[in-house]
Design a protein around this motif. Structure first.
Motif, short mmCIF file in Angstrom:
data_model
loop_
_atom_site.label_atom_id
_atom_site.label_comp_id
_atom_site.label_asym_id
_atom_site.label_seq_id
_atom_site.Cartn_x
_atom_site.Cartn_y
_atom_site.Cartn_z
N CYS A 227 0.84 -1.20 0.00
CA CYS A 227 0.00 0.00 0.00
C CYS A 227 0.88 1.26 0.00
O CYS A 227 1.93 1.27 0.64
CB CYS A 227 -0.89 0.02 1.24
N GLN A 228 0.41 2.29 -0.69
CA GLN A 228 1.16 3.53 -0.75
C GLN A 228 0.21 4.71 -0.67
O GLN A 228 -0.79 4.76 -1.39
CB GLN A 228 1.97 3.62 -2.05
N LEU B 110 -5.19 -1.39 6.74
CA LEU B 110 -5.45 -2.37 5.68
C LEU B 110 -6.16 -3.55 6.32
O LEU B 110 -5.63 -4.19 7.24
CB LEU B 110 -4.15 -2.84 5.03
N PHE C 5 -8.15 -0.66 1.91
CA PHE C 5 -7.09 0.21 2.39
C PHE C 5 -7.72 1.57 2.68
O PHE C 5 -8.30 2.19 1.79
CB PHE C 5 -5.98 0.34 1.34
N TYR D 79 -7.53 5.51 4.82
CA TYR D 79 -6.61 6.51 5.36
C TYR D 79 -7.40 7.72 5.85
O TYR D 79 -8.48 8.04 5.36
CB TYR D 79 -5.59 6.96 4.30
N PRO E 49 -3.19 7.81 -3.55
CA PRO E 49 -2.95 6.50 -2.93
C PRO E 49 -3.16 5.38 -3.94
O PRO E 49 -3.90 5.52 -4.93
CB PRO E 49 -3.99 6.44 -1.82
N TYR E 50 -2.54 4.23 -3.69
CA TYR E 50 -2.73 3.06 -4.55
C TYR E 50 -2.28 1.82 -3.81
O TYR E 50 -1.65 1.88 -2.75
CB TYR E 50 -1.98 3.21 -5.87
N ILE E 51 -2.62 0.67 -4.38
CA ILE E 51 -2.15 -0.63 -3.91
C ILE E 51 -1.47 -1.32 -5.08
O ILE E 51 -2.04 -1.42 -6.17
CB ILE E 51 -3.31 -1.50 -3.39
N ARG F 8 -1.61 -2.31 -10.47
CA ARG F 8 -1.78 -1.18 -9.56
C ARG F 8 -3.27 -0.86 -9.49
O ARG F 8 -3.92 -0.68 -10.52
CB ARG F 8 -0.99 0.03 -10.02
N ARG G 170 -6.27 1.63 -7.92
CA ARG G 170 -6.53 2.96 -7.37
C ARG G 170 -8.02 3.13 -7.09
O ARG G 170 -8.85 2.43 -7.66
CB ARG G 170 -6.10 4.05 -8.36
N THR H 113 -10.90 5.53 0.86
CA THR H 113 -10.62 4.09 0.84
C THR H 113 -10.32 3.62 -0.57
O THR H 113 -10.74 4.25 -1.55
CB THR H 113 -11.80 3.26 1.38
#
Length: 351
Positions: A164-165, A205, A219, A221, A234-236, A321, A323, A339
């Protein structure tokens, strides 16, 4: 004579396009199951997958299964069900038949029967296979990779390094809760100095799964400080080993209901999934099942594919990726939250 030849060739063309397997089903409500039969109508070995897209009159508790059949043989699968409301339910399912570059997807509507599935005299090689519950093992990395997760089924690696970023900030997972579900709780920092004064967001997460190979991944935040206007979204990220996708096929389901079958090496093309928000579902087809990403509230970007034939076989990866569909635009004020959510059906048919 020409007219007869045209009719003959037309008949051959129709026959050549016929689905090579025959499907039938019946419900056994007292036993909580649906007997599903697949018969190979050809004179050669055939393999593929059955994907249940919808069921009218009964709730199916699995997403499908794979098959590998000898010529003119039949296999039965016992599919767990509940909440049957019709004597003769109908099933909408997709059949994907593997045949290298001639692989094909067929769409089917199967009306359940009340009697025997196949009444052909002398049908041989019938086997009954019960689909069993399954859970995916989720492991956290060690050392420098402790922020990465890997997913296993019966010791087979399905996803490597889910990561996760939150923009260009560093995430540090500080707490793990696996009592009920797999949950990571952490913070995002504005540099590699993990001090409380550098915290910019709370992150979490959570991964919930059932016994049918399905995982819901969320995910989330919440910003604690205002971020610069140029902060990245953000992305995974996650990697699927190419060896998991044994037949190198994918299916793409668009928001208009259209389904497309493609080769794995083609899906990074711009007209398919590269920054394409019109795709609601992507499946990586394996020999006995598939891995599906359901993207109702997110979208997928295939940003790199490393080939299967590499000197290091471990390096053959499908890099994805994911999003959020919600646009990431400034101002990024404190208390702002969001999310990224998606579902994965993992390959559980090979049992």
């Amino acid at each position: 004579m020409k007219k007869i030849l045209v009719i003959f060739l037309f008949a051959i063309a129709i026959f050549a396009d016929e689905q090579p397997v025959k499907l039938a089903a019946r419900t056994v409500v007292r036993e909580g199951k649906l007997d599903f039969g697949v018969r190979n109508n050809t004179r050669s070995n055939i393999s593929g997958v059955i994907k249940f897209a919808n069921a009218d009159g009964v709730e199916i508790l699995v997403n499908g299964f794979g098959f590998d059949l000898a010529p003119e043989k039949t296999i039965y699968k016992s599919i767990p069900i509940k909440n049957a409301t019709k004597d003769v339910p109908s099933l909408t399912c997709d059949v994907i038949v593997f045949n290298k570059e001639k692989s094909k997807l067929y769409e089917n509507i199967v009306k359940c029967k009340s009697g025997a599935m196949f009444r052909d005299a002398g049908v041989g090689g019938i086997t009954a296979v019960q689909l069993k519950p399954v859970r995916i093992k989720i492991l956290r990395g060690k050392g420098l990779e402790k922020n990465f997760l890997s997913f296993y089924l019966q010791n087979k690696l399905l996803i490597r390094n889910l990561f996760c970023q939150l923009g260009n900030f560093q995430i540090k997972w500080q707490k793990i809760d696996t009592k009920n579900e797999f949950e990571l709780i952490g913070k995002a920092f504005d540099n590699y100095i993990f001090a409380e004064s550098n915290v910019v967001a709370d992150v979490k997460l959570s991964i919930k799964q059932n016994n049918r190979g399905d995982c819901m991944i969320v995910f989330s935040y919440t910003l604690l400080k205002q971020l610069p206007d140029d902060s990245r979204n953000p992305y995974i990220d996650l990697n699927i080993p190419r060896r998991t996708a044994e037949n190198d096929l994918v299916t793409l389901k668009y928001d208009n209901g259209k389904i497309r079958l493609a080769f794995l090496d083609d899906i990074s093309a711009p007209d398919l999934v590269k920054e394409n928000k019109n795709i609601n579902e992507l499946s990586v087809i394996t020999k006995n099942d598939w891995m599906t990403f359901y993207l109702d509230s997110s979208y997928l970007n295939v940003w790199n594919i490393l080939p299967k034939t590499t000197p290091d076989k471990q390096a053959g990866l499908i890099r994805l990726r994911i999003r959020s569909r919600t646009e990431w635009k400034p101002p990024f004020l404190a208390t702002r939250s969001g999310t990224i959510q998606f579902f994965i059906h993992f390959p559980v048919g090979a049992r």
